[in-house]
Design a protein around this motif. Structure first.
Motif, PDB file in Angstrom:
ATOM      1  N   ASP A  96     -43.557  -6.995 -70.373  1.00  0.00           N
ATOM      2  CA  ASP A  96     -43.035  -8.083 -69.522  1.00  0.00           C
ATOM      3  C   ASP A  96     -42.224  -9.042 -70.385  1.00  0.00           C
ATOM      4  O   ASP A  96     -41.160  -9.508 -69.988  1.00  0.00           O
ATOM      5  CB  ASP A  96     -44.179  -8.855 -68.855  1.00  0.00           C
ATOM      6  CG  ASP A  96     -44.966  -7.972 -67.907  1.00  0.00           C
ATOM      7  OD1 ASP A  96     -44.401  -6.961 -67.457  1.00  0.00           O
ATOM      8  OD2 ASP A  96     -46.142  -8.276 -67.647  1.00  0.00           O
TER       9      ASP A  96
ATOM     10  N   SER B 291     -38.926  -7.568 -71.526  1.00  0.00           N
ATOM     11  CA  SER B 291     -37.930  -7.416 -70.450  1.00  0.00           C
ATOM     12  C   SER B 291     -36.961  -8.598 -70.394  1.00  0.00           C
ATOM     13  O   SER B 291     -35.952  -8.517 -69.707  1.00  0.00           O
ATOM     14  CB  SER B 291     -38.621  -7.211 -69.099  1.00  0.00           C
ATOM     15  OG  SER B 291     -39.223  -8.413 -68.707  1.00  0.00           O
TER      16      SER B 291
ATOM     17  N   THR C  92     -33.948  -6.863 -72.443  1.00  0.00           N
ATOM     18  CA  THR C  92     -33.244  -5.693 -71.891  1.00  0.00           C
ATOM     19  C   THR C  92     -34.194  -4.987 -70.924  1.00  0.00           C
ATOM     20  O   THR C  92     -35.370  -5.372 -70.834  1.00  0.00           O
ATOM     21  CB  THR C  92     -32.825  -4.744 -73.046  1.00  0.00           C
ATOM     22  OG1 THR C  92     -32.021  -3.688 -72.509  1.00  0.00           O
ATOM     23  CG2 THR C  92     -34.004  -4.151 -73.783  1.00  0.00           C
ATOM     24  N   ALA C  93     -33.704  -3.953 -70.232  1.00  0.00           N
ATOM     25  CA  ALA C  93     -34.605  -3.155 -69.394  1.00  0.00           C
ATOM     26  C   ALA C  93     -35.725  -2.621 -70.294  1.00  0.00           C
ATOM     27  O   ALA C  93     -35.447  -2.059 -71.349  1.00  0.00           O
ATOM     28  CB  ALA C  93     -33.836  -2.001 -68.776  1.00  0.00           C
TER      29      ALA C  93
ATOM     30  N   PRO D  96     -38.852  -0.464 -69.671  1.00  0.00           N
ATOM     31  CA  PRO D  96     -39.847   0.313 -68.929  1.00  0.00           C
ATOM     32  C   PRO D  96     -41.120   0.495 -69.755  1.00  0.00           C
ATOM     33  O   PRO D  96     -41.050   0.704 -70.963  1.00  0.00           O
ATOM     34  CB  PRO D  96     -39.146   1.651 -68.672  1.00  0.00           C
ATOM     35  CG  PRO D  96     -37.946   1.675 -69.558  1.00  0.00           C
ATOM     36  CD  PRO D  96     -37.628   0.289 -69.962  1.00  0.00           C
TER      37      PRO D  96
END
Ligand code: ACO
Length: 171
Positions: A44, A47, A50-51, A53
């Motif tokens: 979290d 993020s 950047t993205a 996942p």
């Protein structure tokens, strides 16, 4: 909040000077990355960069062990909010051994991130201070980083100066 002695840490927490802990708010704690920090919201925080996942818990642990197996190379710190045991800041220094400079060491600062709700509390600065101190203690003769134009004022406040340009080729 879990204490350091109950966590599986990336490096010796003694490398982080106590003066940096003292400068954080009493609600926060700065420590080395732990092998199960994925469950404390590490992605979290990342993020905001950047993205980001999520890795599965097993991939996160395997990657952590891969980093730790490279002795004296990967140092990732996190700031944890004591009340929630959640990560609110993170940053890395990777230490490169060179053949030049009498086999000198260069520190590369990467992936500095502070969660949006905590920005402006000097946490970014404390993360940089901690990483610099690790680099200094390990014997780096310089520390370098790449950043966007908008972050130049932040790094100048941290004592860095502009030098040369970044190039990239994505694979
Ligand atoms: N522009 C101008 N000044 C800034 C900026 C900015 N974008 N960001 C921080 N500062 C200043 C602050 O005002 C403060 O100055 P002061 O001492 O005069 O009060 C000083 O820099 C320290 O600021 P902090 O409070 O420590 O900054 P913060 O905790 O908000 O962290 C950070 C800064 C890490 C850039 C945060 O905003 C963030 O996570 N941004 C999104 C992710 C990102 O861009 N990370 C950096 C990528 S580059 C890399 O990783 C090498």
């Amino acid at each position: 909040m879990q204490t350091n002695d109950k966590l599986d840490l990336l490096f010796d927490p003694a490398l982080i000077p106590s003066s940096i802990q003292d400068q954080l708010g009493s609600d926060l704690y700065l420590r080395p990355l732990a092998s199960d920090d994925n469950k404390r919201g590490h992605f979290d925080v990342l993020s905001v960069l950047t993205a980001a996942p999520q890795l599965s818990a097993q991939s996160y642990k395997d990657t952590f062990h891969e980093l730790r197996a490279c002795a004296n190379t990967y140092f990732i710190v996190v700031i944890v909010e004591k009340a929630t045991d959640k990560i609110v800041g993170s940053g890395s220094i990777i230490i490169e051994r060179k053949l030049l400079r009498s086999a000198g060491l260069v520190g590369h600062i990467e992936d500095i991130a502070v969660s949006k709700s905590m920005q402006g509390r000097k946490l970014g600065l404390r993360i940089i201070n901690a990483l610099e101190e690790i680099g200094r203690t390990r014997g780096c003769y310089k520390i370098i980083l790449d950043c966007s134009d908008k972050n130049i004022p932040f790094y100048e406040k941290c004592g860095f100066k502009h030098k040369e340009f970044q190039m990239v080729r994505y694979m």
